[in-house]
Write a protein that holds these residues in place. Structure first.
Motif, short mmCIF file in Angstrom:
data_model
loop_
_atom_site.label_atom_id
_atom_site.label_comp_id
_atom_site.label_asym_id
_atom_site.label_seq_id
_atom_site.Cartn_x
_atom_site.Cartn_y
_atom_site.Cartn_z
N TRP A 134 18.79 -27.44 -1.71
CA TRP A 134 18.47 -26.54 -2.83
C TRP A 134 18.63 -27.28 -4.15
N ILE A 135 19.69 -28.06 -4.27
CA ILE A 135 19.91 -28.81 -5.51
C ILE A 135 18.78 -29.81 -5.73
N ARG A 136 18.37 -30.52 -4.67
CA ARG A 136 17.26 -31.48 -4.80
C ARG A 136 15.99 -30.77 -5.24
N ALA A 137 15.71 -29.62 -4.66
CA ALA A 137 14.50 -28.87 -5.05
C ALA A 137 14.58 -28.46 -6.52
N GLY A 138 15.74 -27.98 -6.96
CA GLY A 138 15.91 -27.60 -8.36
C GLY A 138 15.75 -28.79 -9.30
N LEU A 139 16.31 -29.93 -8.92
CA LEU A 139 16.18 -31.13 -9.75
C LEU A 139 14.73 -31.61 -9.79
N ALA A 140 14.01 -31.48 -8.68
CA ALA A 140 12.59 -31.86 -8.68
C ALA A 140 11.79 -30.98 -9.63
N LEU A 141 12.09 -29.69 -9.64
CA LEU A 141 11.41 -28.79 -10.58
C LEU A 141 11.75 -29.15 -12.02
N LEU A 142 13.00 -29.48 -12.27
CA LEU A 142 13.38 -29.89 -13.64
C LEU A 142 12.70 -31.20 -14.02
N LEU A 183 8.66 -24.35 -14.89
CA LEU A 183 9.35 -25.31 -14.04
C LEU A 183 10.83 -25.41 -14.41
N ALA A 184 11.12 -25.43 -15.69
CA ALA A 184 12.51 -25.55 -16.13
C ALA A 184 13.33 -24.31 -15.74
N VAL A 185 12.77 -23.13 -15.92
CA VAL A 185 13.49 -21.90 -15.57
C VAL A 185 13.70 -21.81 -14.06
N LEU A 226 17.40 -22.13 -9.63
CA LEU A 226 17.66 -22.59 -8.27
C LEU A 226 18.97 -23.36 -8.19
N CYS A 227 19.19 -24.28 -9.12
CA CYS A 227 20.44 -25.04 -9.13
C CYS A 227 21.63 -24.10 -9.35
N ALA A 228 21.49 -23.16 -10.27
CA ALA A 228 22.61 -22.26 -10.58
C ALA A 228 22.92 -21.32 -9.42
N SER A 229 21.92 -20.91 -8.66
CA SER A 229 22.13 -19.95 -7.58
C SER A 229 22.57 -20.59 -6.27
N SER A 230 22.34 -21.87 -6.11
CA SER A 230 22.58 -22.50 -4.81
C SER A 230 24.06 -22.54 -4.43
N TYR A 231 24.94 -22.70 -5.40
CA TYR A 231 26.37 -22.72 -5.05
C TYR A 231 26.82 -21.36 -4.53
N GLY A 232 26.36 -20.29 -5.17
CA GLY A 232 26.73 -18.95 -4.71
C GLY A 232 26.26 -18.69 -3.29
N ARG A 233 25.06 -19.17 -2.95
CA ARG A 233 24.56 -19.01 -1.59
C ARG A 233 25.44 -19.80 -0.62
N TRP A 234 25.74 -21.04 -0.97
CA TRP A 234 26.59 -21.87 -0.11
C TRP A 234 27.93 -21.18 0.14
N LEU A 235 28.53 -20.64 -0.92
CA LEU A 235 29.83 -19.98 -0.80
C LEU A 235 29.75 -18.74 0.10
N ARG A 236 28.71 -17.92 -0.06
CA ARG A 236 28.56 -16.73 0.78
C ARG A 236 28.41 -17.10 2.25
N VAL A 237 27.67 -18.17 2.54
CA VAL A 237 27.51 -18.61 3.93
C VAL A 237 28.83 -19.12 4.48
N GLN A 238 29.57 -19.90 3.70
CA GLN A 238 30.87 -20.41 4.16
C GLN A 238 31.82 -19.25 4.49
N LEU A 275 14.72 -18.17 -1.55
CA LEU A 275 13.44 -18.60 -0.97
C LEU A 275 12.27 -17.93 -1.68
N THR A 276 12.39 -16.65 -1.94
CA THR A 276 11.33 -15.93 -2.62
C THR A 276 11.13 -16.46 -4.03
N ALA A 277 12.23 -16.66 -4.75
CA ALA A 277 12.13 -17.17 -6.13
C ALA A 277 11.52 -18.56 -6.15
N LEU A 278 11.95 -19.42 -5.24
CA LEU A 278 11.42 -20.78 -5.20
C LEU A 278 9.93 -20.76 -4.84
N ALA A 279 9.57 -19.96 -3.85
CA ALA A 279 8.17 -19.90 -3.43
C ALA A 279 7.27 -19.41 -4.56
#
Length: 131
Positions: free
Chosen positions: A39-47, A75-77, A82-94, A109-113
């Motif tokens: 997710w972080i890589r995808a966010g950085l690619a968009l940035l 692209l920036a938004v 995506l970068c800001a939300s990915s940690y929260g997702r990781w934490l919820r899964v853990q 996934l919906t937001a990224l798509a």
């Protein structure tokens, strides 16, 4: 090495999230971490795409184009969200894995798509307009 069972808190002390429940199989934790990094890589690619569009604003024929600025902003938004939300997702899964609960669904996934699709359409329109 600490025991894999639930930890008993000291009276009045809260247990940190990473010690709640039971320790999941390390393979699942590592898979969750790889997903977080994707997710972080995808966010950085968009940035990076947003930066490329910003640089293109100084080159003819896209110079001072409202469409180019809108594409860069999209692209920036999307990348930032995506970068800001990915940690929260990781934490919820853990946490879900630690408590043997079903893995939570995500709207990332919906937001990224949608963000990537809108950016793709904007690029096609820009190329068509410049041509």
């Amino acid at each position: 090495m600490r025991p894999s069972g639930p930890r008993e808190p000291r009276p009045g002390a809260a247990i940190p999230w990473y010690e709640e429940g039971e320790e999941p199989d390390y393979r699942f934790s590592l898979a969750n971490e790889r997903t977080f990094l994707a997710w972080i890589r995808a966010g950085l690619a968009l940035l990076a795409g947003a930066v490329a569009v910003a640089v293109a604003q100084f080159v003819q024929p896209l110079a001072h184009s409202e469409a180019g600025a809108a594409l860069g902003a999209l692209l920036a938004v999307t990348g930032t969200a995506l970068c800001a939300s990915s940690y929260g997702r990781w934490l919820r899964v853990q946490r879900a894995m630690r408590h043997n609960r079903p893995l939570p669904m995500t709207r990332l996934l919906t937001a990224l798509a949608w963000g990537a699709s809108l950016a793709g359409v904007a690029v096609l329109l820009l190329v068509w307009r410049v041509r």
